[in-house]
Design a protein around this motif. Structure first.
Motif, PDB file in Angstrom:
ATOM      1  N   GLU A   1      68.307  -7.008 -61.518  1.00 30.47           N
ATOM      2  CA  GLU A   1      68.126  -7.349 -62.823  1.00 30.47           C
ATOM      3  C   GLU A   1      68.953  -8.411 -63.471  1.00 30.47           C
ATOM      4  N   PHE A   2      68.113  -9.341 -64.072  1.00 29.39           N
ATOM      5  CA  PHE A   2      68.923 -10.473 -64.868  1.00 29.39           C
ATOM      6  C   PHE A   2      67.745 -11.113 -65.837  1.00 29.39           C
ATOM      7  N   PRO A   3      68.588 -11.606 -66.638  1.00 31.83           N
ATOM      8  CA  PRO A   3      67.629 -12.206 -67.968  1.00 31.83           C
ATOM      9  C   PRO A   3      67.272 -13.641 -67.185  1.00 31.83           C
ATOM     10  N   ILE A   4      66.240 -13.943 -67.586  1.00 30.44           N
ATOM     11  CA  ILE A   4      65.338 -15.438 -67.385  1.00 30.44           C
ATOM     12  C   ILE A   4      65.360 -16.168 -68.853  1.00 30.44           C
ATOM     13  N   TYR A   5      65.700 -17.633 -68.938  1.00 27.96           N
ATOM     14  CA  TYR A   5      65.632 -18.484 -69.968  1.00 27.96           C
ATOM     15  C   TYR A   5      64.743 -19.546 -69.790  1.00 27.96           C
ATOM     16  N   GLY A   6      64.131 -20.058 -70.818  1.00 24.61           N
ATOM     17  CA  GLY A   6      63.509 -21.389 -70.814  1.00 24.61           C
ATOM     18  C   GLY A   6      63.248 -21.691 -72.447  1.00 24.61           C
ATOM     19  N   SER A   7      62.927 -22.728 -72.412  1.00 26.73           N
ATOM     20  CA  SER A   7      62.394 -23.284 -73.661  1.00 26.73           C
ATOM     21  C   SER A   7      61.202 -22.624 -74.148  1.00 26.73           C
ATOM     22  N   ARG A   8      60.486 -22.795 -75.397  1.00 29.04           N
ATOM     23  CA  ARG A   8      59.452 -21.843 -75.827  1.00 29.04           C
ATOM     24  C   ARG A   8      58.291 -22.295 -74.896  1.00 29.04           C
ATOM     25  N   LEU A   9      57.869 -23.617 -74.595  1.00 29.64           N
ATOM     26  CA  LEU A   9      56.915 -23.872 -73.821  1.00 29.64           C
ATOM     27  C   LEU A   9      56.952 -23.567 -72.490  1.00 29.64           C
ATOM     28  N   THR A  10      58.287 -23.885 -72.077  1.00 29.56           N
ATOM     29  CA  THR A  10      58.499 -23.492 -70.533  1.00 29.56           C
ATOM     30  C   THR A  10      58.389 -22.061 -70.139  1.00 29.56           C
ATOM     31  N   ALA A  11      58.755 -21.229 -71.353  1.00 31.95           N
ATOM     32  CA  ALA A  11      58.691 -19.673 -71.044  1.00 31.95           C
ATOM     33  C   ALA A  11      57.084 -19.342 -70.904  1.00 31.95           C
ATOM     34  N   ALA A  12      56.245 -19.830 -71.821  1.00 32.35           N
ATOM     35  CA  ALA A  12      55.075 -19.434 -72.078  1.00 32.35           C
ATOM     36  C   ALA A  12      54.165 -19.950 -70.608  1.00 32.35           C
ATOM     37  N   PHE A  13      54.655 -21.265 -70.204  1.00 31.70           N
ATOM     38  CA  PHE A  13      54.025 -21.536 -68.937  1.00 31.70           C
ATOM     39  C   PHE A  13      54.533 -20.702 -67.827  1.00 31.70           C
ATOM     40  N   ALA A  14      55.711 -20.264 -67.966  1.00 35.44           N
ATOM     41  CA  ALA A  14      56.319 -19.571 -66.814  1.00 35.44           C
ATOM     42  C   ALA A  14      55.526 -18.107 -66.692  1.00 35.44           C
ATOM     43  N   LYS A  15      55.302 -17.378 -67.942  1.00 35.85           N
ATOM     44  CA  LYS A  15      54.826 -16.113 -68.303  1.00 35.85           C
ATOM     45  C   LYS A  15      53.222 -16.347 -67.506  1.00 35.85           C
ATOM     46  N   ALA A  16      52.575 -17.599 -67.876  1.00 35.52           N
ATOM     47  CA  ALA A  16      51.289 -17.797 -67.464  1.00 35.52           C
ATOM     48  C   ALA A  16      51.212 -17.509 -66.111  1.00 35.52           C
ATOM     49  N   ARG A  17      52.078 -18.472 -65.316  1.00 35.97           N
ATOM     50  CA  ARG A  17      52.197 -18.529 -63.823  1.00 35.97           C
ATOM     51  C   ARG A  17      52.266 -17.209 -63.010  1.00 35.97           C
ATOM     52  N   MET A  18      53.089 -16.209 -63.744  1.00 40.06           N
ATOM     53  CA  MET A  18      53.593 -14.908 -63.433  1.00 40.06           C
ATOM     54  C   MET A  18      52.058 -14.131 -63.506  1.00 40.06           C
ATOM     55  N   ALA A  19      51.548 -14.259 -64.668  1.00 44.33           N
ATOM     56  CA  ALA A  19      50.119 -13.633 -64.785  1.00 44.33           C
ATOM     57  C   ALA A  19      49.018 -13.839 -63.956  1.00 44.33           C
ATOM     58  N   ASP A  20      49.098 -15.169 -63.494  1.00 44.29           N
ATOM     59  CA  ASP A  20      48.078 -15.622 -62.643  1.00 44.29           C
ATOM     60  C   ASP A  20      48.384 -14.673 -61.418  1.00 44.29           C
ATOM     61  N   GLN A  21      49.469 -14.292 -61.067  1.00 48.01           N
ATOM     62  CA  GLN A  21      49.592 -13.616 -59.707  1.00 48.01           C
ATOM     63  C   GLN A  21      49.816 -12.180 -60.097  1.00 48.01           C
ATOM     64  N   ASP A  22      49.494 -11.576 -61.108  1.00 49.48           N
ATOM     65  CA  ASP A  22      49.351 -10.352 -61.383  1.00 49.48           C
ATOM     66  C   ASP A  22      50.952  -9.616 -61.469  1.00 49.48           C
ATOM     67  N   TYR A  23      51.893 -10.611 -62.015  1.00 41.92           N
ATOM     68  CA  TYR A  23      53.116 -10.406 -62.077  1.00 41.92           C
ATOM     69  C   TYR A  23      53.878 -10.546 -63.428  1.00 41.92           C
ATOM     70  N   MET A  24      54.859  -9.724 -63.861  1.00 43.27           N
ATOM     71  CA  MET A  24      55.284 -10.264 -65.309  1.00 43.27           C
ATOM     72  C   MET A  24      56.722  -9.873 -65.282  1.00 43.27           C
ATOM     73  N   ARG A  25      57.364 -10.897 -65.969  1.00 43.88           N
ATOM     74  CA  ARG A  25      59.026 -10.568 -66.222  1.00 43.88           C
ATOM     75  C   ARG A  25      58.980 -11.144 -67.528  1.00 43.88           C
ATOM     76  N   GLU A  26      59.877 -10.753 -68.451  1.00 47.38           N
ATOM     77  CA  GLU A  26      60.232 -11.387 -69.791  1.00 47.38           C
ATOM     78  C   GLU A  26      61.037 -12.830 -69.480  1.00 47.38           C
ATOM     79  N   VAL A  27      60.719 -13.842 -70.070  1.00 46.89           N
ATOM     80  CA  VAL A  27      61.166 -14.988 -70.153  1.00 46.89           C
ATOM     81  C   VAL A  27      61.752 -15.121 -71.630  1.00 46.89           C
ATOM     82  N   GLN A  28      62.941 -15.464 -72.009  1.00 44.17           N
ATOM     83  CA  GLN A  28      63.568 -15.508 -72.979  1.00 44.17           C
ATOM     84  C   GLN A  28      63.885 -16.846 -73.425  1.00 44.17           C
ATOM     85  N   GLU A  29      63.799 -17.313 -74.567  1.00 40.27           N
ATOM     86  CA  GLU A  29      64.016 -18.639 -75.426  1.00 40.27           C
ATOM     87  C   GLU A  29      65.606 -18.968 -75.256  1.00 40.27           C
TER      88      GLU A  29
END
Lengths: 533, 533
Positions: A91-119
């Motif tokens: 378990e660990f937090p993931i950080y990115g800028s707003r856009l990066t976080a959103a793109f990262a979440k989209a990439r995870m969703a593409d593979q049916d996987y999800m983790r939170e990405v914080q700003e």
């Protein structure tokens, strides 16, 4: 303890598959988690991911990952997340800028996987013994960050992909003041994007594209069709702006373009005037000369929206002789044949096409030229330099440039991929080299496809094969016409029974799974034929 | 009879596989007979050759080939001769310049085939109703010719690959006076090399390379290693000149370089000062700093001399840290990955390498830029223009350029490949289009490999294979270690017997034919395994 390590799991000696581990005692800070793209000899491989065996080992030894920080939203920095995170039982937090976080979440969703990405917070981020300050810099994708990583053993600067664009379209200029301030605090080592060190100059601003588009749209009696890298929102915005001035509606076509535009709009990063946006399914409601189409496929990828449209195979977008197609991009090395064969087809069809061989300022690089790298180094005044994000020829050219700036050979760190860089009492040395596997994802599985198998694939490609083909016409599969082809496959004459078995199995599977998608069905047939054999 | 036809069997819509037929009544004049290079999707294809079914048909109808004229010595203009000539059951003379004739004979000898190639006479050559004047022009290979083809139905100008180099290294400037004189006689149609029409400027002279080499050789404590296109004798001469000035011996390495240098020396085209030439087997007798090595492999081709030397696999040439390697070339589109991975390996090894991304004037094009094409057109003042030797995007750009010069759309002929251009009473029209096959040579045979089989090869490359491998180490084959590999090959479990048969057959063949070359042995094994199955 006055010791800090940097472990490059990817991004050293190559442009892609970026992943770095900063290690202080038993605390691990991970930066980026990107995919790589297969080399020409990697037949049938879709993408590469970093080998995180080292992280798994350190976790088993009791170390902990304090966090994962993302620098920007390009796939070679974020798209391995859905493959790599499940391999890390932590378990660990993931950080990115707003856009990066959103793109990262989209990439995870593409593979049916999800983790939170914080700003990233406004204030420095404290993760274990690390304090991280995210500095905004410009790049071809907006909302890019450099990281000032402060540790008890020294301050490190993670300067991955950037340029110093003085007139960016989306967002502000780079935070020079914060970079200078970090420099004044004393940087032990600066990691610097070295990709464009061969170009002596300062990279041109994204803003130069505007004039080229402006000139091109003026004389266009049909659809104004622009293809570009789908994450380059600066360029999408400029295309939209030019279209708006010429009273054209804008249509987005292609999965990557549509997804990125949707995300950017949700974040308020793209400004598309009210009533200007037309869904692609409503394109028939408008005349050609009222439309600007922004379409994916700028690398001429087979199957991309642009290529299908050009060959008359796109269900919605057709290309007529009055249209104009603009490639606001350059071929990535190796993609030239795909790009140029697309341009040739457009020319053959009598459609006007603009591309960088015949028109200037259709593309600018998102990476710092030598001059910008020198400015970053001058602001940071680091003790050590560590060029990243370039091939080995770029790292060597960077070393020469750094020597011109007064750095000694010992001050420019050129570890091998996987080689641990250790700073003990603020003195660097290159340590052990991890044995990293080429982890390949080939649609069926993740694994170490390995050199022998790849070499074999090449051999087979060139000299023979057996393959099962289910004909498709107009979207329908015709399993009764399944055929088994061999070429250079020497013992086929004895294999009648096996061929029959393949055909029967394939037929019953196709008929039984008419609802499946192509990829899934292919996997099902492969699996079943394997089991039946 | 006031009718002449041009039948493009190759070279239209592509840069390579050049072959044109000029047809007056029952008289056929053939110009060039070149190979093409396989596209990326043509797995396992070595080269392409023109489809001469049309010539065979016309011969059967009673037409006769009055002669075959070669324009210059590049493989895409001459190297299909040994494949195509045996398909034409006809006697006719073949002509070329001295160097072109010698290169053509070497290409035929490579394939154990021989036909005489005569030199163009001083006076116009009369072949049937055709009168042919060969005009000397400059190009990257010396001794290049354009052809003025006079027929009772009009004068045609065959202006294939050229540039107007005002300071050529080998040979004289282009014969502008003869071009102008032909223009004054009234040209019905000029075929013009359109490849570089996208570049607005005048292509730089070969002579600019000299200064770059001069600068590079000055600070080189080890071997000065230059890689280049082996037919570019201008550049080989300049490298020799620079080496001579710096008191270095010159060594030629690589089959193509060695063959071309031998031929050029026999013809007195290369000037290598006495005592300067060192055979590669004697390279150990000299210190590194006394040597200049001119080596094949400038496109990073796997297995080329340069690539083997760089990876420490060349039996004679090693590369040490004091050496300097100069790429006096640019990657041909599509070859970038091979070229750059070679440069990266050189950089990794700490060896200095110069290439066009970091150094200007390491390469100049052998083709006319737009300005030179415009000069040729201005001198010829033809009624019709017919752009050749470029892809479709170049032909369309050429058409736009010609319109700027005052030509109408009807005056610029853009036939499809195989489409017959007819001039009746000095008026052009595009006629029937021959259905031309993609004739592929793949080491085993010549044939129409066809789209389905090629698509299948690709599929197999990406998803599975069975292949027989005989290990080789240090030039020795180890047939007892032969293994049969499968990957994604679904019914292998049932195939134990077949695998054993393959292994036994392979072993006995390898052991029985130790004297065979690699290609021959491979064919023998393929053939036998096919028969045994």
């Amino acid at each position: 303890m006055n010791e800090i390590k940097i472990v490059p799991l990817g991004g050293v000696g190559s442009v892609t598959k970026n992943m770095y581990v900063y290690e202080y005692g038993n605390e691990l800070l991970v930066v980026d988690c990107g995919i790589g793209f297969p080399e020409e000899y990697m037949y049938g491989v879709d993408l590469l991911i970093p080998d995180v065996t080292y992280l798994q080992k350190r976790l088993a030894e009791g170390a902990r990952i304090v966090g994962l920080c993302l620098t920007h939203g390009h796939d070679d920095h974020i798209a391995a997340l859905p493959y790599v995170l499940p391999m890390l039982n932590a378990e660990f937090p993931i950080y990115g800028s707003r856009l990066t976080a959103a793109f990262a979440k989209a990439r995870m969703a593409d593979q049916d996987y999800m983790r939170e990405v914080q700003e990233y917070p406004e204030q420095p981020l404290h993760l274990g013994s690390f304090s991280i300050e995210a500095i905004s810099v410009t790049h071809s994708v907006p909302d890019t960050r450099h990281l000032v990583i402060t540790t008890p053993a020294g301050i490190l600067y993670h300067g991955s992909d950037f340029k110093f664009d003085m007139t960016p379209i989306i967002g502000e200029r780079s935070e020079f003041d914060k970079i200078a301030e970090a420099g004044n605090r004393g940087i032990l080592c600066a990691l610097v994007d070295c990709l464009r060190v061969e170009r002596g100059s300062w990279s041109a601003s994204e803003a130069v594209i505007r004039g080229t588009l402006e000139k091109a749209i003026r004389e266009c009696p049909g659809k104004f069709i622009v293809t570009l890298m789908s994450s380059n929102l600066h360029r999408i915005q400029q295309t939209v702006d030019v279209a708006a001035e010429h009273d054209r509606k804008v249509v987005f076509v292609g999965r990557s373009v549509e997804q990125n535009v949707r995300i950017a709009q949700e974040l308020g990063l793209l400004n598309i005037p009210k009533g200007m946006y037309v869904q692609k399914k409503h394109i028939q409601d408008y005349k050609d000369e009222e439309l600007c189409v922004i379409i994916a496929g700028s690398q001429g990828q087979p199957g991309s929206s642009l290529v299908r449209a050009v060959y008359g195979e796109h269900p919605i977008i057709n290309v007529s002789k009055k249209d104009k197609i603009v490639f606001s991009t350059e071929p990535i090395p190796g993609n030239e044949p795909n790009v140029y064969s697309t341009i040739d087809e457009i020319s053959r069809n009598g459609v006007e096409v603009l591309y960088s061989d015949i028109e200037d300022n259709l593309h600018v690089s998102g990476h710092a030229g030598e001059a910008e790298q020198q400015l970053l180094i001058s602001l940071l005044k680091p003790k050590y330099l560590f060029p990243i994000g370039g091939a080995d020829r770029h790292r060597v050219a960077f070393e020469h440039m750094a020597e011109d700036l007064g750095f000694s050979e010992q001050q420019v760190l050129l570890p091998k991929l996987g080689q641990i860089v250790e700073f003990i009492d603020r003195v660097a040395r290159l340590g052990d080299t991890l044995s990293l596997k080429e982890l390949m994802v080939d649609g069926l599985r993740i694994g170490d496809v390995g050199n022998i198998v790849l070499a074999d694939r090449k051999k087979m490609a060139e000299e023979g094969m057996v393959v099962v083909i289910v004909p498709e016409r107009g979207g329908m599969l015709y399993p009764m016409e399944t055929y088994v082809v061999s070429r250079g496959f020497v013992f086929m004459k004895n294999a009648d029974e096996i061929v029959d078995l393949i055909k029967e199995t394939t037929q019953s599977l196709v008929n039984g799974h008419r609802d499946m998608g192509e990829g899934e069905l292919k996997r099902e047939i492969e699996k079943n034929l394997g089991e039946r054999a």
